[in-house]
Every structure is written in C-alpha cells, then in structure tokens.
Design a protein around this motif. Structure first.
Motif, PDB file in Angstrom:
ATOM      1  N   GLY A 367       0.800  -1.218   0.000  1.00  0.00           N
ATOM      2  CA  GLY A 367       0.000   0.000   0.000  1.00  0.00           C
ATOM      3  C   GLY A 367       0.831   1.265   0.000  1.00  0.00           C
ATOM      4  O   GLY A 367       0.281   2.365  -0.068  1.00  0.00           O
ATOM      5  N   GLY A 368       2.155   1.136   0.080  1.00  0.00           N
ATOM      6  CA  GLY A 368       3.040   2.296   0.115  1.00  0.00           C
ATOM      7  C   GLY A 368       4.207   2.152  -0.846  1.00  0.00           C
ATOM      8  O   GLY A 368       4.035   1.710  -1.991  1.00  0.00           O
ATOM      9  N   SER A 369       5.407   2.501  -0.374  1.00  0.00           N
ATOM     10  CA  SER A 369       6.609   2.473  -1.214  1.00  0.00           C
ATOM     11  C   SER A 369       7.728   1.738  -0.502  1.00  0.00           C
ATOM     12  O   SER A 369       7.853   1.811   0.724  1.00  0.00           O
ATOM     13  N   ILE A 370       8.565   1.038  -1.268  1.00  0.00           N
ATOM     14  CA  ILE A 370       9.776   0.425  -0.742  1.00  0.00           C
ATOM     15  C   ILE A 370      10.960   1.042  -1.462  1.00  0.00           C
ATOM     16  O   ILE A 370      10.944   1.221  -2.679  1.00  0.00           O
ATOM     17  N   PHE A 371      11.971   1.426  -0.689  1.00  0.00           N
ATOM     18  CA  PHE A 371      13.173   2.057  -1.237  1.00  0.00           C
ATOM     19  C   PHE A 371      14.317   1.058  -1.165  1.00  0.00           C
ATOM     20  O   PHE A 371      14.729   0.652  -0.077  1.00  0.00           O
ATOM     21  N   LEU A 372      14.826   0.662  -2.323  1.00  0.00           N
ATOM     22  CA  LEU A 372      15.923  -0.293  -2.419  1.00  0.00           C
ATOM     23  C   LEU A 372      17.193   0.471  -2.780  1.00  0.00           C
ATOM     24  O   LEU A 372      17.454   0.757  -3.957  1.00  0.00           O
ATOM     25  N   ASP A 373      17.966   0.832  -1.767  1.00  0.00           N
ATOM     26  CA  ASP A 373      19.203   1.584  -1.994  1.00  0.00           C
ATOM     27  C   ASP A 373      20.312   0.636  -2.420  1.00  0.00           C
ATOM     28  O   ASP A 373      20.358  -0.525  -2.002  1.00  0.00           O
ATOM     29  N   GLU A 374      21.223   1.137  -3.240  1.00  0.00           N
ATOM     30  CA  GLU A 374      22.335   0.346  -3.789  1.00  0.00           C
ATOM     31  C   GLU A 374      21.809  -0.933  -4.433  1.00  0.00           C
ATOM     32  O   GLU A 374      22.273  -2.037  -4.173  1.00  0.00           O
ATOM     33  N   ILE A 375      20.845  -0.765  -5.331  1.00  0.00           N
ATOM     34  CA  ILE A 375      20.221  -1.901  -6.005  1.00  0.00           C
ATOM     35  C   ILE A 375      21.226  -2.686  -6.841  1.00  0.00           C
ATOM     36  O   ILE A 375      21.053  -3.889  -7.086  1.00  0.00           O
ATOM     37  N   GLY A 376      22.298  -2.028  -7.255  1.00  0.00           N
ATOM     38  CA  GLY A 376      23.305  -2.705  -8.071  1.00  0.00           C
ATOM     39  C   GLY A 376      24.069  -3.786  -7.340  1.00  0.00           C
ATOM     40  O   GLY A 376      24.790  -4.571  -7.975  1.00  0.00           O
ATOM     41  N   GLU A 377      23.956  -3.870  -6.014  1.00  0.00           N
ATOM     42  CA  GLU A 377      24.671  -4.874  -5.231  1.00  0.00           C
ATOM     43  C   GLU A 377      23.879  -6.171  -5.085  1.00  0.00           C
ATOM     44  O   GLU A 377      24.356  -7.113  -4.443  1.00  0.00           O
ATOM     45  N   LEU A 378      22.687  -6.272  -5.658  1.00  0.00           N
ATOM     46  CA  LEU A 378      21.915  -7.511  -5.571  1.00  0.00           C
ATOM     47  C   LEU A 378      22.608  -8.639  -6.324  1.00  0.00           C
ATOM     48  O   LEU A 378      23.087  -8.449  -7.448  1.00  0.00           O
ATOM     49  N   ALA A 379      22.599  -9.840  -5.712  1.00  0.00           N
ATOM     50  CA  ALA A 379      23.149 -11.020  -6.378  1.00  0.00           C
ATOM     51  C   ALA A 379      22.275 -11.404  -7.570  1.00  0.00           C
ATOM     52  O   ALA A 379      21.096 -11.045  -7.639  1.00  0.00           O
ATOM     53  N   ASP A 380      22.843 -12.164  -8.516  1.00  0.00           N
ATOM     54  CA  ASP A 380      22.122 -12.533  -9.737  1.00  0.00           C
ATOM     55  C   ASP A 380      20.804 -13.219  -9.431  1.00  0.00           C
ATOM     56  O   ASP A 380      19.774 -12.924 -10.046  1.00  0.00           O
ATOM     57  N   GLY A 381      20.811 -14.175  -8.480  1.00  0.00           N
ATOM     58  CA  GLY A 381      19.586 -14.898  -8.150  1.00  0.00           C
ATOM     59  C   GLY A 381      18.495 -13.986  -7.622  1.00  0.00           C
ATOM     60  O   GLY A 381      17.318 -14.122  -7.980  1.00  0.00           O
ATOM     61  N   LEU A 382      18.872 -13.032  -6.788  1.00  0.00           N
ATOM     62  CA  LEU A 382      17.889 -12.090  -6.248  1.00  0.00           C
ATOM     63  C   LEU A 382      17.393 -11.119  -7.317  1.00  0.00           C
ATOM     64  O   LEU A 382      16.234 -10.686  -7.280  1.00  0.00           O
ATOM     65  N   GLN A 383      18.258 -10.804  -8.280  1.00  0.00           N
ATOM     66  CA  GLN A 383      17.822  -9.941  -9.369  1.00  0.00           C
ATOM     67  C   GLN A 383      16.686 -10.596 -10.150  1.00  0.00           C
ATOM     68  O   GLN A 383      15.691  -9.955 -10.505  1.00  0.00           O
ATOM     69  N   ALA A 384      16.818 -11.907 -10.398  1.00  0.00           N
ATOM     70  CA  ALA A 384      15.778 -12.632 -11.132  1.00  0.00           C
ATOM     71  C   ALA A 384      14.467 -12.661 -10.343  1.00  0.00           C
ATOM     72  O   ALA A 384      13.377 -12.492 -10.903  1.00  0.00           O
ATOM     73  N   LYS A 385      14.556 -12.867  -9.031  1.00  0.00           N
ATOM     74  CA  LYS A 385      13.342 -12.910  -8.210  1.00  0.00           C
ATOM     75  C   LYS A 385      12.693 -11.534  -8.106  1.00  0.00           C
ATOM     76  O   LYS A 385      11.462 -11.414  -8.104  1.00  0.00           O
ATOM     77  N   LEU A 386      13.517 -10.502  -8.013  1.00  0.00           N
ATOM     78  CA  LEU A 386      12.957  -9.153  -7.956  1.00  0.00           C
ATOM     79  C   LEU A 386      12.268  -8.799  -9.267  1.00  0.00           C
ATOM     80  O   LEU A 386      11.217  -8.143  -9.274  1.00  0.00           O
ATOM     81  N   LEU A 387      12.821  -9.256 -10.375  1.00  0.00           N
ATOM     82  CA  LEU A 387      12.200  -9.004 -11.679  1.00  0.00           C
ATOM     83  C   LEU A 387      10.789  -9.590 -11.715  1.00  0.00           C
ATOM     84  O   LEU A 387       9.849  -8.952 -12.195  1.00  0.00           O
ATOM     85  N   ARG A 388      10.632 -10.806 -11.180  1.00  0.00           N
ATOM     86  CA  ARG A 388       9.306 -11.426 -11.157  1.00  0.00           C
ATOM     87  C   ARG A 388       8.345 -10.641 -10.252  1.00  0.00           C
ATOM     88  O   ARG A 388       7.172 -10.486 -10.577  1.00  0.00           O
ATOM     89  N   VAL A 389       8.859 -10.156  -9.126  1.00  0.00           N
ATOM     90  CA  VAL A 389       8.017  -9.352  -8.234  1.00  0.00           C
ATOM     91  C   VAL A 389       7.495  -8.125  -8.979  1.00  0.00           C
ATOM     92  O   VAL A 389       6.310  -7.771  -8.878  1.00  0.00           O
ATOM     93  N   LEU A 390       8.352  -7.468  -9.725  1.00  0.00           N
ATOM     94  CA  LEU A 390       7.958  -6.259 -10.441  1.00  0.00           C
ATOM     95  C   LEU A 390       6.986  -6.569 -11.571  1.00  0.00           C
ATOM     96  O   LEU A 390       6.080  -5.779 -11.866  1.00  0.00           O
ATOM     97  N   GLN A 391       7.179  -7.730 -12.213  1.00  0.00           N
ATOM     98  CA  GLN A 391       6.305  -8.085 -13.326  1.00  0.00           C
ATOM     99  C   GLN A 391       4.924  -8.524 -12.860  1.00  0.00           C
ATOM    100  O   GLN A 391       3.907  -8.129 -13.425  1.00  0.00           O
ATOM    101  N   GLU A 392       4.890  -9.358 -11.819  1.00  0.00           N
ATOM    102  CA  GLU A 392       3.627  -9.959 -11.378  1.00  0.00           C
ATOM    103  C   GLU A 392       3.000  -9.240 -10.187  1.00  0.00           C
ATOM    104  O   GLU A 392       1.848  -9.502  -9.848  1.00  0.00           O
ATOM    105  N   ARG A 393       3.760  -8.377  -9.522  1.00  0.00           N
ATOM    106  CA  ARG A 393       3.315  -7.707  -8.304  1.00  0.00           C
ATOM    107  C   ARG A 393       2.847  -8.723  -7.266  1.00  0.00           C
ATOM    108  O   ARG A 393       1.776  -8.602  -6.670  1.00  0.00           O
TER     109      ARG A 393
END
Length: 583
Positions: A367-393
């Motif tokens: 219902g609000g906002s999440i701030f992900l600072d230094e997003i470039g430090e995410l590991a490859d596996g987490l990048q893939a999971k975050l992509l799915r979160v953004l696509q499917e909400r």
C-alpha cells in the motif's frame, strides 16, 4: 457609523472605532493588527474619545507622525491623518458593509491551461507579499527566527530580486552571512559592508555596476543586522518597503532550512529535514519530479554517494499516490545476500528449526513504497526474483507454497551506471519507469553556502550552541572545495566546525580543518597534468574552465548570456571565474 480606516498603497482595512482602549501594531496579538511596513510589533495605544481617539506611542521605532513631524501622542479625529510607519490612519464614515477584516486582493487575468485560476495566479506580487506578511505576523518570535532562510526564499519568489541575504556585522568587524538565497559575490559583500558601517540604520539604495541593491539595516546592541536585495534593475516602492519590513522582522533571525521555488512547493511534499537549495541543477530536478510524481510508475534514482537519494525517495513517496501508505527503506549492500531474500520477501512458518516466521519488507510496504538503496549490489539470483516481483506484483516468502499479491511502488537507487556492469538489463528497464539523476554538489555550487548555513543552524540547535553566521573567508573555502562526498561530506564538515566554534561566534576558515587538507594535499603530491592520477578537483576545474571559456567565446564576452548558456546564474558564473582565477 465612524470607522478607523487604515491604508497602505492599494490595501485598505476598516474597523469600527473601538469603544475601549486597545493596542495597535504589526503583531496579530494586538486588538487592531496593522501588518504593513514600518509599523512596530506593538506600535501605539488607541484610547477612544468623544468624536475620535488619542494615539499614544509605546516605544516604537518610527513613532507617530502628524504633518511630517514625529510625536509620542496625537489626537485622531475626522479630517486628521496620522501615519504609523507606512500606514495612514484616518476616521471616516462607513456603512456596516464597509467594515472588513480582510484585505482586497488585486486580481490578474492569468489562467492555467484548463481555464481554472489557481490561488498564486489570482494574486499580484504585492498582494502575495501581503499574504506572506500576514503569515509572518501569525508566527511566534521563535518560529520567525528559526525560519529566516525559508522566509527569504519565499520573499525572493515574490519580488524581482536576483538575490536576498541576511547578515550581521560588528560595528567595526567582519560581515557574517546569516541566511542567503544563493552565493554572494565579494564586490556585493564589500558594498553592503561599507554602507552598513557608514550608516547605522534605515533603508537605502546602492547602485553598483551589476544592478541596484536595496539595503535595510537595524542596530541591535553592538552589531548591525540587515537584509540586502540585489535587483538587476530598479525596485518598486512596495518592494523596497517589503525588504525593510523583512529586515525588521528577521533582525534577530536564526537560520534554518532553505526552500524550493513556490510553484514546486505546491506540487511536492518536502520533508522537514530536507534542504534542497535553488540552484539551476536542483530546480530542474525538482521540476522534473513534480511533473511525473503523481504516476504509479516505479522510480530509479541515480547519483553519486552523498547526494541525498533516500531523502528524494521519501519526497517522491510523500508526494505521490502511495503517500498514505508506509515507506520502507533497505540498503541492499548492507545485508549478506544469503539473508537478503528472507529480509525482502519474508519467511513462512516452520521453514527450519529455530527460524521464526516473519513478513518481508515488501509485505510491510504494501500500500506504500519500498526504497531499495544500492540496487546494483543484488546477487544474480535475487535480481531474477525481484524481476518477477515487479512483473507480477506478487511475492513468494521462503517456505510458502503460493505467492501473495502486493501493491507497492518500488523506488530503487544506485551510485553507479547499472548497464556498465553485470546488472540484468531486463531488471534495469523494469525499474526504469521514471529515472532521475541527482546532481553532485560541485554542479550546484550556488547551494553550498545556503546549505552550510542551514546545517550549522541545525547542529547548533542540537548541541545548544549559538552560531552568529559564516565569515567571508569560510564561505570562500567551502566554495573552492570539490566535495567528492557531496552533501553528506558538507554536512559532516559543518557539524565539526560548529563544535569547534565558540558559542556566539562566527564560523571562520580555521574551524573547517579538513577542507584545507583536501585542497592543499594535491599541491603537495604534485602529480603531472598528463598522468591518470590527476586528482578529481583538478580535473573538475579543468572541465569547468574550458566550458566557461567556450561560453564566453560564444557570447562574445557577455557574462549574462554566458551564464544562461551554462545554465547557471550570473552570480554563480562570477564566483566560478574568481575561484578558477579567470578574468
């Protein structure tokens, strides 16, 4: 019915002639408030008489004026005109409908594209200035002192001045800046300092080659306090009166946060702890954000370390459609990658012995906002999971058998070029719904001194100290530094300087011990100009020097035009040229 009629230029106040003794003055605490220039806070006492009233001065600065002569007592009757400051008082016959407590507002015909008039568009500058005066009069004394710099920025938006600054000066000592809307050139300070010493109080007009200066000063104890306003052309009479009024109200001013332009403030919610400045670079960023912040697109913030990405993220959240929801922040580089997944997406019950179920940060931000600072430090596996979160909400907590839907706006930030490394390009483009680049401090030099003064006031309040202001040499030192650590470095340096400064003193160059070290070290190591080890400041100055030279050539030496080509103010260009020793 007899009415007390008070006029100032086009403004008129009519009130019933009081039947009992009342106080009149600029403060809203008076029974009759007269918020016009030259009227003291509690100016006089009005005692009704048969057919009129008697005004008795209560120690005001300008006293009571009748027929051009100052007096401490005067009788007011029909046909008699008395002046309190710039306000003219008479007794006139008026109908009940004429008795008003509000002030008429001069309308303009400007309309927005939808045809609807906004409040700012229906007020002339003088009427808007009167509204600001009324706001100031409603403030407690301490609030006025604390908001001196914010008030200056608001005033600059209303008058045609290029620059306003509040200063104090010992009777024979160095001038100190208390608050300013931008960088102040040496010749301007010199002119103001000389004028303040030669005439102790009052308002006057100075006319240097760069434009006219309205200077209003007051003597308090053993120092002079005043406001200087720089106009590219002459100031109108109401603008002069307005500057004089501000000088009177801010003569004991404390320093607090700066403020963005009025049209931006109306569209953005600026966090109280955020000091944004009004440089061209920062104003352009805020204008861009204001135009798009009401969408639900995810946001990517790019900028060097210390440029204030989290504060900008909080501003975007508070100004957008998710403002009523929570704001959750996490630094992706501060948590080991093996623990970050559980922190972001949560843990379902009974995943493993000793592991308690808990909601993840995405669920907390629902219902609000999440701030992900230094997003470039995410590991490859987490990048893939975050992509799915953004696509499917939707998120899948550790140990869960089915995903959970979420409604979250994602604001990500990085201090490096994400496409230049191993960051997933599909995730980058998904995050990049809106992208904003935060300017480094070296690209917004006009903001350095206002920011430093605001940080000094904040630190002084925190430690119970009183700092009078900042000396010219200290200001020059801060302007000459490249600030590789940006605002965070400036804030830390100012805090150290405040702790070193004596209570009630002016911040001097010697209080900033780390800055001279940064500036002098490159000269001691003396790398050759052709080596790749050339220090950052030297490279930045080289680029600045070349850009200024190109702009001056393109403008045939016209500095005002060159400043517009470079996207900075003429004052900013003059300061840069002085710092770079360019003629």
């Amino acid at each position: 019915m007899q009415a007390l009629t008070i006029r100032f230029q086009s403004q008129t106040i009519r009130v019933p002639l009081p039947k009992t003794e009342v106080n009149v003055g600029a403060s809203a605490s008076n029974e009759i408030s007269i918020p016009f220039p030259g009227v003291s806070r509690v100016h006089a006492r009005l005692t009704p008489t048969r057919g009129g009233a008697v005004l008795t001065d209560l120690g005001s600065k300008n006293q009571i004026v009748v027929n051009g002569k100052r007096t401490n007592r005067a009788e007011l009757a029909p046909g008699v005109v008395i002046h309190l400051g710039h306000a003219m008082l008479t007794i006139e016959d008026a109908s009940t409908g004429d008795l008003i407590a509000a002030y008429p507002i001069e309308s303009e015909t400007k309309r927005n594209t939808s045809g609807a008039q906004t409040e700012s568009q229906t007020q002339s500058p003088s009427a808007a200035a009167l509204a600001l005066i009324r706001d100031i009069e409603r403030m407690p004394d301490r609030a006025i002192r604390q908001r001196a710099q914010s008030i200056l920025f608001s005033a600059r938006d209303l008058v045609a001045a290029e620059l306003l600054f509040l200063f104090d000066q010992a009777l024979d000592g160095e001038i100190a800046l208390l608050a300013t809307t931008g960088a102040v050139e040496h010749d301007l300070l010199d002119a103001v300092s000389t004028a303040a010493r030669t005439r102790r109080e009052g308002m006057r007009i100075l006319a240097p080659s760069s434009g006219s200066i309205v200077l209003a000063t007051h003597r308090i104890g053993r120092k002079i306090i005043g406001i200087a306003a720089l106009f590219s052309s002459g100031a109108s009479e109401w603008e002069k009166d307005f500057v004089e009024y501000l000088a009177l109200k801010l003569s004991n001013g404390d320093r607090k946060s700066s403020s963005p332009p009025t049209e931006i403030k109306s569209q953005l919610f600026i966090p109280e702890e955020m000091i944004v400045g009004t440089s061209t670079a920062m104003t352009s960023l805020l204008t861009e954000i204001a135009a798009t912040v009401h969408s639900r697109l995810d946001v990517l913030l790019l900028g060097e370390t210390g440029t204030g990405k989290e504060l900008i993220a909080r501003m975007i959240h508070a100004s957008g459609p998710t403002a009523t929801g929570p704001f959750v922040a996490i630094n992706c580089a501060a948590i080991p990658s093996e623990l970050l997944e559980a922190e972001l997406f949560g843990v379902q019950g009974r995943v493993a012995t000793g592991v308690d179920p808990r909601p993840g940060l995405f669920a907390q931000a629902n219902g609000g906002s999440i701030f992900l600072d230094e997003i470039g430090e995410l590991a490859d596996g987490l990048q893939a999971k975050l992509l799915r979160v953004l696509q499917e909400r939707e998120i899948l907590p550790l140990g869960a058998s089915s995903p959970k839907k979420i409604d979250v706006r994602v604001i990500a930030a990085s201090n490096r070029d994400l496409l230049a490394g191993e960051f997933r390009s599909d995730l980058y483009y998904r995050l990049n719904g809106l992208q904003f680049h935060l300017p480094p401090l070296r690209e917004r030099t006009e903001d350095i001194v206002p920011l430093a003064i605001a940080f000094a006031s904040r630190t002084a309040d925190e430690y119970g100290k009183r700092i009078r202001g900042m000396s010219r040499k200290a200001m020059d030192l801060l302007m000459s530094h490249a600030w590789p650590g940006n605002i965070r470095e400036l804030q830390a340096e100012v805090a150290r300087a405040v702790l070193r400064c004596a209570d009630g003193a002016v911040l001097q160059r010697e209080h900033f011990t780390t800055v001279p070290l940064h500036i002098e070290t490159p000269a001691r190591i003396a790398p050759t100009p052709t080596t790749s080890t050339e220090d950052l400041q030297t490279r930045v100055e080289s680029v600045e020097r070349e850009a200024i030279a190109d702009a001056l050539r393109a403008s045939a030496g016209n500095k005002s035009l060159a400043a517009r080509i470079l996207g900075i103010t003429r004052n900013g260009l003059a300061l840069k040229m002085r710092r770079l020793k360019m003629r």
